[in-house]
Design a protein around this motif. Structure first.
Motif, PDB file in Angstrom:
ATOM      1  N   LEU A   1       2.179   1.965  -3.543  1.00  0.00           N
ATOM      2  CA  LEU A   1       1.128   2.536  -4.319  1.00  0.00           C
ATOM      3  C   LEU A   1       0.993   3.832  -4.080  1.00  0.00           C
ATOM      4  O   LEU A   1       0.973   4.676  -4.807  1.00  0.00           O
ATOM      5  N   LYS A   2       1.045   4.134  -2.886  1.00  0.00           N
ATOM      6  CA  LYS A   2       0.973   5.845  -2.417  1.00  0.00           C
ATOM      7  C   LYS A   2       2.115   6.647  -2.861  1.00  0.00           C
ATOM      8  O   LYS A   2       2.083   7.566  -3.672  1.00  0.00           O
TER       9      LYS A   2
ATOM     10  N   GLY B   1       3.779   5.949  -5.603  1.00  0.00           N
ATOM     11  CA  GLY B   1       3.611   5.852  -6.916  1.00  0.00           C
ATOM     12  C   GLY B   1       4.787   4.804  -7.670  1.00  0.00           C
ATOM     13  O   GLY B   1       5.037   4.916  -8.856  1.00  0.00           O
TER      14      GLY B   1
ATOM     15  N   ARG C   1       0.882  -1.162  -0.002  1.00  0.00           N
ATOM     16  CA  ARG C   1      -0.001  -0.091  -0.078  1.00  0.00           C
ATOM     17  C   ARG C   1       0.880   1.112   0.070  1.00  0.00           C
ATOM     18  O   ARG C   1       0.577   2.087  -0.663  1.00  0.00           O
TER      19      ARG C   1
ATOM     20  N   ARG D   1       4.392   1.686  -7.219  1.00  0.00           N
ATOM     21  CA  ARG D   1       3.413   0.393  -7.639  1.00  0.00           C
ATOM     22  C   ARG D   1       2.248   0.811  -8.458  1.00  0.00           C
ATOM     23  O   ARG D   1       1.622   1.909  -8.113  1.00  0.00           O
ATOM     24  N   SER D   2       2.086   0.068  -9.324  1.00  0.00           N
ATOM     25  CA  SER D   2       0.833   0.346 -10.146  1.00  0.00           C
ATOM     26  C   SER D   2      -0.445  -0.135  -9.767  1.00  0.00           C
ATOM     27  O   SER D   2      -0.534  -1.122  -8.876  1.00  0.00           O
ATOM     28  N   ARG D   3      -1.421   0.809  -9.773  1.00  0.00           N
ATOM     29  CA  ARG D   3      -2.929   0.482  -9.097  1.00  0.00           C
ATOM     30  C   ARG D   3      -3.217  -0.724  -9.746  1.00  0.00           C
ATOM     31  O   ARG D   3      -4.300  -1.528  -9.292  1.00  0.00           O
ATOM     32  N   ARG D   4      -2.644  -1.134 -10.900  1.00  0.00           N
ATOM     33  CA  ARG D   4      -3.251  -2.488 -11.776  1.00  0.00           C
ATOM     34  C   ARG D   4      -2.451  -3.721 -11.088  1.00  0.00           C
ATOM     35  O   ARG D   4      -3.118  -4.808 -11.451  1.00  0.00           O
ATOM     36  N   ASP D   5      -1.616  -3.430 -10.314  1.00  0.00           N
ATOM     37  CA  ASP D   5      -0.878  -4.591  -9.646  1.00  0.00           C
ATOM     38  C   ASP D   5      -1.717  -5.389  -8.629  1.00  0.00           C
ATOM     39  O   ASP D   5      -2.361  -4.747  -7.868  1.00  0.00           O
ATOM     40  N   ASP D   6      -1.597  -6.564  -8.637  1.00  0.00           N
ATOM     41  CA  ASP D   6      -2.231  -7.480  -7.560  1.00  0.00           C
ATOM     42  C   ASP D   6      -1.606  -6.848  -6.128  1.00  0.00           C
ATOM     43  O   ASP D   6      -0.588  -6.913  -5.968  1.00  0.00           O
ATOM     44  N   PRO D   7      -2.521  -6.569  -5.103  1.00  0.00           N
ATOM     45  CA  PRO D   7      -2.019  -5.812  -3.781  1.00  0.00           C
ATOM     46  C   PRO D   7      -1.381  -6.909  -3.125  1.00  0.00           C
ATOM     47  O   PRO D   7      -0.459  -6.419  -2.572  1.00  0.00           O
TER      48      PRO D   7
END
Length: 164
Positions: A70-71, A73, A67, A75-81
């Protein structure tokens, strides 16, 4: 490039028939031996089995790292978390997440300057490492000290003839 100072690199895997406890120790001790040379590491926060209670905090920390990336930038939002979570092994807390989860995850990978040195998968039933003879001696001594069989680790291939 992996340092050749301590001799040729050997590939090793888990021996069949290990207890789960011995497999966990081998995963963890291999990471401790390899840590000084690891330049990149990532893991999946998934297991085919229930996460042991003892590693639930590390599991949550791994998801938190995803997370945070992601915040930031990275890590892509499309990546499986829960997949491909980057671990900074220089950070003691992040390294402990890797050590805790690697024996149980569907995938954990570590590289040294682009060359794979550690691969754990199949929720603790598969482990592959490349180590020098010096690292092998250290790893076997660590296993012996913990009461795990040093025979838990077996050579996958004989060293290549003629060097490199």
């Amino acid at each position: 490039m992996i340092s050749q100072e301590a001799g040729p690199i050997g590939e090793f895997v888990l021996r069949d028939g290990l207890t789960s406890a011995d497999a966990v120790i081998l995963h963890r001790e291999a990471l401790h031996v390899l840590r000084p040379g690891i330049t990149t590491a990532h893991l999946d926060a998934y297991s085919d089995d229930e996460w042991p209670t003892a590693v639930l905090q590390s599991h949550e920390r791994a998801l938190s790292l995803a997370r945070e990336a992601l915040k930031q930038g990275t890590r892509s939002r499309r990546d499986d978390p829960g997949m491909g979570i980057d671990i900074d092994v220089r950070d003691d807390a992040q390294f402990e997440v890797l050590v805790d989860l690697a024996p149980y995850t569907i995938d954990a990978e570590c590289s040294q300057e682009g060359q794979s040195v550690f691969s754990a998968s199949d929720s603790g039933t598969s482990l592959w490492i490349t180590i020098t003879p010096k690292q092998e001696t250290e790893l076997r001594a660590r296993l012996d000290a913990l009461g795990a069989p040093s025979t838990a680790l077996i050579a996958r291939h004989a060293p290549a003839h003629g060097g490199a």
